[in-house]
Design an enzyme around this catalytic site. Structure first.
Site, short mmCIF file in Angstrom:
data_model
loop_
_atom_site.label_atom_id
_atom_site.label_comp_id
_atom_site.label_asym_id
_atom_site.label_seq_id
_atom_site.Cartn_x
_atom_site.Cartn_y
_atom_site.Cartn_z
N CYS A 170 0.84 -1.21 0.00
CA CYS A 170 0.00 0.00 0.00
C CYS A 170 0.87 1.25 0.00
CB CYS A 170 -0.92 -0.02 1.21
SG CYS A 170 -2.04 1.40 1.28
N CYS A 207 0.65 4.59 7.06
CA CYS A 207 0.02 4.40 8.38
C CYS A 207 0.98 3.61 9.27
CB CYS A 207 -1.32 3.67 8.23
SG CYS A 207 -2.37 4.37 6.93
N CYS A 247 0.54 -0.15 10.37
CA CYS A 247 0.03 -1.14 9.41
C CYS A 247 1.11 -2.05 8.84
CB CYS A 247 -0.71 -0.42 8.28
SG CYS A 247 -1.59 -1.58 7.21
N CYS A 261 -16.49 -9.28 5.78
CA CYS A 261 -15.85 -7.99 5.57
C CYS A 261 -14.59 -8.19 4.73
CB CYS A 261 -15.51 -7.37 6.92
SG CYS A 261 -14.67 -5.79 6.77
N CYS A 275 -19.52 -6.25 3.87
CA CYS A 275 -18.81 -5.05 4.29
C CYS A 275 -17.54 -4.97 3.46
CB CYS A 275 -18.47 -5.13 5.78
SG CYS A 275 -17.52 -3.71 6.37
N CYS A 287 -19.35 1.69 9.07
CA CYS A 287 -18.57 1.05 10.12
C CYS A 287 -17.32 1.91 10.28
CB CYS A 287 -18.22 -0.38 9.70
SG CYS A 287 -17.14 -1.23 10.87
N ARG A 342 -17.72 -2.98 18.39
CA ARG A 342 -17.01 -4.26 18.16
C ARG A 342 -15.66 -4.31 18.88
NH1 ARG A 342 -16.61 -4.70 12.59
NH2 ARG A 342 -18.75 -5.39 12.68
N1 SAM Z 1 -6.73 0.43 3.26
C1 SAM Z 1 -7.99 0.58 3.83
C2 SAM Z 1 -8.03 1.66 4.90
O1 SAM Z 1 -6.98 2.02 5.40
O2 SAM Z 1 -9.13 2.11 5.20
C3 SAM Z 1 -8.57 -0.70 4.41
C4 SAM Z 1 -7.68 -1.64 5.16
S1 SAM Z 1 -6.99 -1.04 6.69
C5 SAM Z 1 -5.96 -2.41 7.10
C6 SAM Z 1 -8.39 -1.09 7.79
C7 SAM Z 1 -8.20 -0.76 9.24
O3 SAM Z 1 -7.54 -1.83 9.92
C8 SAM Z 1 -7.36 0.44 9.61
O4 SAM Z 1 -8.05 1.66 9.47
C9 SAM Z 1 -7.08 0.17 11.08
O5 SAM Z 1 -8.11 0.66 11.91
C10 SAM Z 1 -7.07 -1.36 11.15
N2 SAM Z 1 -5.70 -1.86 11.40
C11 SAM Z 1 -4.75 -2.04 10.47
N3 SAM Z 1 -3.62 -2.49 11.02
C12 SAM Z 1 -3.86 -2.60 12.35
C13 SAM Z 1 -3.05 -2.99 13.45
N4 SAM Z 1 -1.78 -3.35 13.30
N5 SAM Z 1 -3.62 -3.00 14.68
C14 SAM Z 1 -4.91 -2.62 14.84
N6 SAM Z 1 -5.70 -2.23 13.83
C15 SAM Z 1 -5.19 -2.21 12.60
C1 DTB Z 2 -11.28 -2.89 11.69
O1 DTB Z 2 -11.67 -1.95 12.40
N1 DTB Z 2 -10.33 -3.76 12.04
C2 DTB Z 2 -10.12 -4.73 10.98
C3 DTB Z 2 -11.15 -4.30 9.90
N2 DTB Z 2 -11.76 -3.15 10.48
C4 DTB Z 2 -10.70 -4.08 8.54
C5 DTB Z 2 -8.71 -4.85 10.57
C6 DTB Z 2 -7.79 -5.27 11.70
C7 DTB Z 2 -6.41 -5.49 11.15
C8 DTB Z 2 -5.47 -6.01 12.19
C9 DTB Z 2 -4.08 -6.20 11.67
C10 DTB Z 2 -3.97 -7.14 10.52
O2 DTB Z 2 -4.45 -8.31 10.61
O3 DTB Z 2 -3.36 -6.75 9.52
FE1 SF4 Z 3 -2.81 1.17 3.42
FE2 SF4 Z 3 -2.70 -0.04 5.80
FE3 SF4 Z 3 -3.04 2.60 5.68
FE4 SF4 Z 3 -5.05 0.93 4.84
S1 SF4 Z 3 -4.24 1.14 6.94
S2 SF4 Z 3 -4.31 2.79 3.83
S3 SF4 Z 3 -3.81 -0.73 4.01
S4 SF4 Z 3 -1.22 1.46 4.99
#
Ligand code: SAM
Ligand code: DTB
Ligand code: SF4
Length: 324
Positions: A64, A68, A71, A108, A139, A199, A271
């Site tokens: 990506c 963030c 992530c 989702c 979702c 959500c 949740r």
């Molecule tokens: N790229 C899209 C976005 O950022 O909206 C969708 C996927 S992103 C992985 C969705 C959500 O997963 C993020 O907004 C964050 O709240 C959650 N998330 C991602 N990595 C995480 C982590 N290491 N621990 C907790 N929540 C995480």
């Molecule tokens: C949300 O609030 N948490 C989910 C879903 N919406 C997309 C993602 C959690 C990701 C946790 C780290 C991972 O597995 O990459």
């Molecule tokens: Fe990309 Fe992860 Fe940020 Fe979603 S949360 S925009 S997957 S870097």
């Protein structure tokens, strides 16, 4: 008023406007008083002990463009995640069917995109239609949307769009620099206008203060129409990401965050989301006491393991919880 600002404005038709100070005062209550109050709010609006279950599936993984800091899927950091292109429809439907058989009611689908391209949406629309035919709620979480895309997803039958604000606006630049909190609000506004349920929640444990946590929840509570679903994630510390060594949050502060979310968002489904794998069952039980009434169910989140679903089944049995 410009459309992009609507989600930030206070709803003057509501009798109560939440302020950060009032929300912070809740955080500061003795824990048992806070949980008692939150459990009371839950019981006014929902059947107690009925827990909604959503399954997660990554339809496009890693690589990506966004930075963030939490992530695993950002191309900016060397994390253990391998990039994978968009999954074929048959694999998505097989995963959805398995989730339904296990007992999830919502599927989702998550993609590691800053935003989907119009060509990507063709394939995603087919996924939404296919998953709906299995009798599951749908979702998507695909990143930011541009005008017209939310309408296409609504026409495909999409039930929910997940787009987290993640943390309070003033703390957001400490976590992400490639897009802004206002960009996130803009997408939420488009989703709302298209008639898709929202959500949206946050991540706790990224070094933010209690005031930031209170501020995020107040922002949701004061939206003209708060999100129907509010995921509260605990940071999953990803090796190689900038938050890999983030100091651990007091678990009771996580419980407090759930409780304040329940009180400020009485009609939203709250949740208990990422981070359950590292939580004891006793801690999860406290989160349900504090008003959580949904969880991610299934052995994986997007790129990291979730709490084991067989243990979840046993936990439901031991606590007398039921499927919503
Ligand atoms: N790229 C899209 C976005 O950022 O909206 C969708 C996927 S992103 C992985 C969705 C959500 O997963 C993020 O907004 C964050 O709240 C959650 N998330 C991602 N990595 C995480 C982590 N290491 N621990 C907790 N929540 C995480
Ligand atoms: C949300 O609030 N948490 C989910 C879903 N919406 C997309 C993602 C959690 C990701 C946790 C780290 C991972 O597995 O990459
Ligand atoms: Fe990309 Fe992860 Fe940020 Fe979603 S949360 S925009 S997957 S870097």
């Amino acid at each position: 008023m410009p459309q992009t600002r609507r989600a930030q404005t206070f709803d003057t038709s509501k009798a109560t406007q939440w302020t950060i100070e009032r929300a912070q005062a809740l955080f500061e209550l003795p824990l048992m008083d806070l949980i008692w109050q939150a459990q009371g709010v839950l019981r006014e609006h929902f059947e107690p002990g009925a827990i909604q279950r959503s399954a997660l599936f990554s339809i496009k993984t890693g690589g990506c463009s966004e930075d963030c800091k939490y992530c695993s899927q950002s191309a900016h950091y060397a994390t253990p995640v391998e990039r994978e292109p968009l999954k074929p429809l048959n694999e998505v439907l097989a995963a959805a069917l398995e989730a339904r058989v296990r007992g999830a009611t919502r599927f989702c689908m998550g993609a590691a995109w800053r935003n989907p391209k119009d060509q990507d949406l063709d394939a995603v629309v087919a996924m939404v239609k296919g998953v709906k035919t299995l009798g599951l709620e749908t979702c998507l979480t695909l990143g930011m949307l541009k005008p017209g895309q939310a309408e296409r997803l609504k026409d495909a039958g999409l039930d929910f769009y997940n787009h987290n604000l993640d943390t309070e606006a003033s703390y957001y630049p400490n976590i992400v620099s490639t897009h802004t909190h206002a960009d996130r609000l803009n997408t939420l506004d488009q989703v709302r206008q298209a008639g898709i349920k929202i959500c949206s929640g946050g991540i706790v444990g990224m070094g933010e203060t209690r005031r930031h946590r209170a501020g995020l929840l107040v922002q949701f509570a004061n939206m003209p129409k708060p999100p129907e679903s509010v995921p509260i994630n605990h940071l999953v510390a990803i090796p190689g990401s900038p938050l890999a060594d983030q100091a651990k949050l007091d678990p009771f502060e996580f419980v407090r965050t759930i409780a304040v979310a329940r009180i400020l968002l009485p009609r939203s489904v709250v949740r208990l989301s990422a981070g359950r794998q590292e939580m004891s069952e006793e801690l999860q039980a406290l989160c349900f006491m504090a008003g959580a009434n949904s969880l991610f169910y299934g052995d994986n989140l997007l790129t990291t393991p979730n709490a084991d679903s067989c243990r979840d089944d046993q936990l439901f049995e031991r606590l007398g919880l039921s499927a919503a």
